[in-house]
Design a protein around this motif. Structure first.
Motif, PDB file in Angstrom:
ATOM      1  N   UNK A  82      21.977  29.539 -53.640  1.00 27.56           N
ATOM      2  CA  UNK A  82      21.754  28.096 -53.525  1.00 27.56           C
ATOM      3  C   UNK A  82      22.748  27.368 -54.749  1.00 27.56           C
ATOM      4  N   UNK A  83      24.016  26.857 -54.269  1.00 32.58           N
ATOM      5  CA  UNK A  83      24.639  26.224 -55.254  1.00 32.58           C
ATOM      6  C   UNK A  83      24.505  24.933 -55.874  1.00 32.58           C
ATOM      7  N   UNK A  84      24.253  24.576 -57.205  1.00 36.70           N
ATOM      8  CA  UNK A  84      24.255  23.065 -57.186  1.00 36.70           C
ATOM      9  C   UNK A  84      25.259  22.146 -57.107  1.00 36.70           C
ATOM     10  N   UNK A  85      26.544  22.874 -57.232  1.00 34.64           N
ATOM     11  CA  UNK A  85      27.723  21.999 -56.972  1.00 34.64           C
ATOM     12  C   UNK A  85      28.304  21.614 -58.219  1.00 34.64           C
ATOM     13  N   UNK A  86      27.768  22.072 -59.305  1.00 33.88           N
ATOM     14  CA  UNK A  86      28.477  21.749 -60.784  1.00 33.88           C
ATOM     15  C   UNK A  86      29.381  22.742 -61.034  1.00 33.88           C
ATOM     16  N   UNK A  87      30.817  22.678 -61.246  1.00 30.71           N
ATOM     17  CA  UNK A  87      31.864  23.703 -61.566  1.00 30.71           C
ATOM     18  C   UNK A  87      32.218  24.471 -60.653  1.00 30.71           C
ATOM     19  N   UNK A  88      33.156  25.316 -60.931  1.00 29.10           N
ATOM     20  CA  UNK A  88      33.881  26.193 -59.986  1.00 29.10           C
ATOM     21  C   UNK A  88      32.937  27.455 -59.642  1.00 29.10           C
ATOM     22  N   UNK A  89      33.052  28.279 -58.536  1.00 27.81           N
ATOM     23  CA  UNK A  89      32.532  29.440 -58.302  1.00 27.81           C
ATOM     24  C   UNK A  89      33.664  30.430 -58.225  1.00 27.81           C
ATOM     25  N   UNK A 158      38.053  32.551 -55.773  1.00 28.37           N
ATOM     26  CA  UNK A 158      37.987  31.369 -56.655  1.00 28.37           C
ATOM     27  C   UNK A 158      37.589  30.151 -55.670  1.00 28.37           C
ATOM     28  N   UNK A 159      36.649  29.429 -56.056  1.00 25.76           N
ATOM     29  CA  UNK A 159      36.359  27.978 -55.430  1.00 25.76           C
ATOM     30  C   UNK A 159      36.642  27.067 -56.523  1.00 25.76           C
ATOM     31  N   UNK A 160      37.493  26.279 -56.472  1.00 27.06           N
ATOM     32  CA  UNK A 160      37.695  25.208 -57.586  1.00 27.06           C
ATOM     33  C   UNK A 160      36.856  24.198 -57.560  1.00 27.06           C
ATOM     34  N   UNK A 161      36.499  23.773 -56.391  1.00 23.37           N
ATOM     35  CA  UNK A 161      35.737  22.539 -56.277  1.00 23.37           C
ATOM     36  C   UNK A 161      34.754  22.487 -54.993  1.00 23.37           C
ATOM     37  N   UNK A 162      33.666  23.426 -55.130  1.00 20.69           N
ATOM     38  CA  UNK A 162      32.779  23.769 -54.241  1.00 20.69           C
ATOM     39  C   UNK A 162      31.520  22.511 -54.062  1.00 20.69           C
ATOM     40  N   UNK A 163      31.260  22.411 -52.963  1.00 23.71           N
ATOM     41  CA  UNK A 163      30.240  21.501 -52.935  1.00 23.71           C
ATOM     42  C   UNK A 163      28.693  21.986 -52.980  1.00 23.71           C
TER      43      UNK A 163
END
Length: 171
Positions: A82-89, A158-163
């Motif tokens: 689960x990703x918090x949404x802060x920064x790229x992946x 690379x996911x620059x702006x993930x939700x």
């Protein structure tokens, strides 16, 4: 050499694979060039040894960040979080591929030599699929695009702006 020494210090004297060193260096490289992703002029970017050492160090605090795995034909690996949404992946995979069939002598032969074609994907919220970078050999000055890469033994997604939400890395 310093990255190998640092890896040994962080991993009880164990040696990392050459593919692991290559993955860490590519994953932590600084962008270089007009567009995001690799290009024919600058490769994966500028080596940032401090960032690479940071990745190796962070692997101690977050075990599993750097993994050396083996696959058999037809097997897949998935890891969910689960990703918090802060920064790229960003996810990077590198493997040591056995030698392929050498192409006939030619300038920039189109023959594929990859024996094992692994596919790296990040699956995100709302059934979104993120693919790895791929260069267009027919247009060397064009920016890399996100598409299936069936010619390289390196794949970076690379996911620059993930939700924020549930994500899965899939090989």
């Amino acid at each position: 050499g310093l990255l190998i020494q640092h890896y040994r210090a962080m991993h009880s004297g164990a040696d990392m694979r050459s593919s692991t060193l290559k993955a860490v260096v590519i994953h932590s490289a600084d962008e270089c060039g007009a567009s995001n992703g690799p290009d024919y002029a600058n490769g994966w970017g500028l080596v940032n040894t401090a960032k690479a050492a940071g990745v190796i160090t962070l692997d101690q605090a977050e075990p599993g960040l750097v993994q050396e795995l083996a696959l058999v034909s037809g097997q897949s690996i998935t890891q969910a979080w689960t990703y918090s949404g802060s920064g790229p992946i960003k996810a990077t995979i590198v493997w040591t591929d056995p030698p392929g069939v050498p192409p006939a002598p030619a300038l920039d032969p189109p023959d594929k030599a990859l024996v094992n074609d692994l596919d790296l994907r990040i699956l995100g919220p709302a059934s979104t699929t993120f693919s790895p970078w791929r260069l267009n050999r027919s247009s060397p000055s064009a920016a890399a695009t996100a598409a299936d890469n069936d010619v390289d033994n390196v794949e970076v997604v690379a996911v620059s702006a993930p939700s924020a939400g549930a994500y899965t890395v899939q090989v």
